[in-house]
Design a protein around this motif. Sequence first.
Motif, PDB file in Angstrom:
ATOM      1  N   THR A 119       0.894  -0.967  -0.356  1.00  0.00           N
ATOM      2  CA  THR A 119      -0.365  -0.273  -0.593  1.00  0.00           C
ATOM      3  C   THR A 119       0.847   1.398  -0.046  1.00  0.00           C
ATOM      4  O   THR A 119       2.118   1.382   0.402  1.00  0.00           O
ATOM      5  N   GLY A 120      -0.030   2.246  -0.363  1.00  0.00           N
ATOM      6  CA  GLY A 120       1.129   3.725  -0.820  1.00  0.00           C
ATOM      7  C   GLY A 120       1.809   4.406   1.103  1.00  0.00           C
ATOM      8  O   GLY A 120       3.229   4.337   0.570  1.00  0.00           O
ATOM      9  N   SER A 121       1.679   4.455   1.824  1.00  0.00           N
ATOM     10  CA  SER A 121       2.269   4.060   3.331  1.00  0.00           C
ATOM     11  C   SER A 121       3.539   3.936   3.127  1.00  0.00           C
ATOM     12  O   SER A 121       4.528   4.097   3.515  1.00  0.00           O
ATOM     13  N   ASP A 155      -3.149  -5.839  -0.024  1.00  0.00           N
ATOM     14  CA  ASP A 155      -3.405  -4.768   0.491  1.00  0.00           C
ATOM     15  C   ASP A 155      -4.950  -5.594   1.368  1.00  0.00           C
ATOM     16  O   ASP A 155      -4.178  -6.047   2.444  1.00  0.00           O
ATOM     17  N   ASP A 163      -4.710  -2.878  -5.464  1.00  0.00           N
ATOM     18  CA  ASP A 163      -4.648  -1.962  -5.459  1.00  0.00           C
ATOM     19  C   ASP A 163      -3.058  -1.512  -6.459  1.00  0.00           C
ATOM     20  O   ASP A 163      -2.795   0.054  -6.659  1.00  0.00           O
ATOM     21  N   ILE A 164      -2.957  -2.123  -6.887  1.00  0.00           N
ATOM     22  CA  ILE A 164      -1.826  -2.534  -8.361  1.00  0.00           C
ATOM     23  C   ILE A 164      -2.160  -3.875  -8.822  1.00  0.00           C
ATOM     24  O   ILE A 164      -3.055  -4.522  -8.876  1.00  0.00           O
ATOM     25  N   GLY A 189       0.688   1.184  -3.823  1.00  0.00           N
ATOM     26  CA  GLY A 189      -0.700   1.576  -4.650  1.00  0.00           C
ATOM     27  C   GLY A 189      -1.325   2.664  -3.791  1.00  0.00           C
ATOM     28  O   GLY A 189      -0.474   3.039  -2.217  1.00  0.00           O
ATOM     29  N   ASN A 190      -2.686   2.805  -3.235  1.00  0.00           N
ATOM     30  CA  ASN A 190      -2.979   3.606  -2.120  1.00  0.00           C
ATOM     31  C   ASN A 190      -3.669   3.227  -1.026  1.00  0.00           C
ATOM     32  O   ASN A 190      -2.948   3.642  -0.180  1.00  0.00           O
ATOM     33  N   GLY A 191      -4.251   2.028  -1.493  1.00  0.00           N
ATOM     34  CA  GLY A 191      -4.135   1.639  -0.206  1.00  0.00           C
ATOM     35  C   GLY A 191      -5.607   2.004   0.666  1.00  0.00           C
ATOM     36  O   GLY A 191      -6.562   0.422   0.566  1.00  0.00           O
ATOM     37  N   GLY A 192      -6.026   3.183   0.625  1.00  0.00           N
ATOM     38  CA  GLY A 192      -7.753   3.635   1.504  1.00  0.00           C
ATOM     39  C   GLY A 192      -7.305   3.274   2.683  1.00  0.00           C
ATOM     40  O   GLY A 192      -7.144   4.430   2.952  1.00  0.00           O
ATOM     41  N   TRP A 194      -6.585   2.409   6.789  1.00  0.00           N
ATOM     42  CA  TRP A 194      -5.275   2.224   7.650  1.00  0.00           C
ATOM     43  C   TRP A 194      -5.028   0.288   7.619  1.00  0.00           C
ATOM     44  O   TRP A 194      -3.715  -0.102   6.892  1.00  0.00           O
ATOM     45  N   GLU A 196      -4.620  -3.393   7.092  1.00  0.00           N
ATOM     46  CA  GLU A 196      -4.573  -4.354   6.125  1.00  0.00           C
ATOM     47  C   GLU A 196      -4.868  -5.888   5.880  1.00  0.00           C
ATOM     48  O   GLU A 196      -5.659  -5.836   7.409  1.00  0.00           O
TER      49      GLU A 196
END
Length: 347
Positions: A119-121, A155, A163-164, A189-192, A194, A196
Amino acid sequence: MRKILINVVSFLFVLVFLFSCSEIPQAPKVIPPDPTGTTKPSLTGYVTTDIYGSVDKQPTLVPIAVPDPVRVKLSLPGVENILSSELRVFEDNKEQGFILYKESSLRNKLDIAIILDVTGSMGTAIEGAKNSIISFANSLSSSGLDARIGVIPYDDYVNPPKDIDVDPGFLNLTSPASAQEYVASLYAGNGGDWPENPYDAIMFAATAVNWRPGAQRVMIIITDANAHYKDDGTDFAHFTKAEMLPALIGFFTIHGAFIPGWTYNSAQTDFSAQDDVRELCQKTGGVIKYTDTFGNVNLNDLGIVEYVTSSWIVTFESDSPAATHTIEVFYTSGEDKKYMKIENAAY
């Protein structure tokens, strides 16, 4: 005479060669009797760091003279040799006679599944994993172990993550070089939300990866986020830790590389919350490590190679009728004193 001598030597050479290649049945090892009249050492001076363990339920090639012995996997990274005289083992407060053998002498294959949050973070951590995997693979190769690596990106979803765009959705066990190529294709990716979904990823790895018979089975989870779990108000995860642990303890060792922040940090010692992945590492006898504040991951820093090459199997015969047990191990070598406790162990 010379011809006869050559024939004799040749015959002996062939005989020795065939003997070395054949599977000679081993006599069952006999567990020594339990010591009597002993008490547990005082914990004064003992430390609980750099000693890991769990009940071992994988098949073993070592024949034991009792039908159903208890095996405990014990790892002391950095300790190359252990003498039986340096260990004391207690089951439910009763000292046990035991036999000891080095795990890598029999399980010289190592299968590793990297459970990777994409995910993005995790952008920096993913780059760290890409940069690290080749040196990690080199370390495994130089250790003399037959290593295979798989990768499960996740994710909120697994195989594939949502997300990817990645094909295939996960990488089954393969050569370290092929794993490096696959990881290079991953991105954040973005994630959504917090949390996972590492629990589904871990259980997917446990059931879908082609683990080799006789191999040490290791998972490495890399994340900065807490976990979705069954009945957490979403439909992402399908497991709780209580449902997962019986399928994991004794069969897999889960190590963790956690990016520090408000979710995970080294000051925390209670991992029992439903969304805390670290309890899975703790109860499977794995190592818990934290990356730097930027999330750079160096898999070599986890000490996996040292863990594997410094692992032993302690085998004893249980004489307790309890459903679950407390196992305690005291290691003493000169001034080096370590203590490990496994609670609620089920055989």
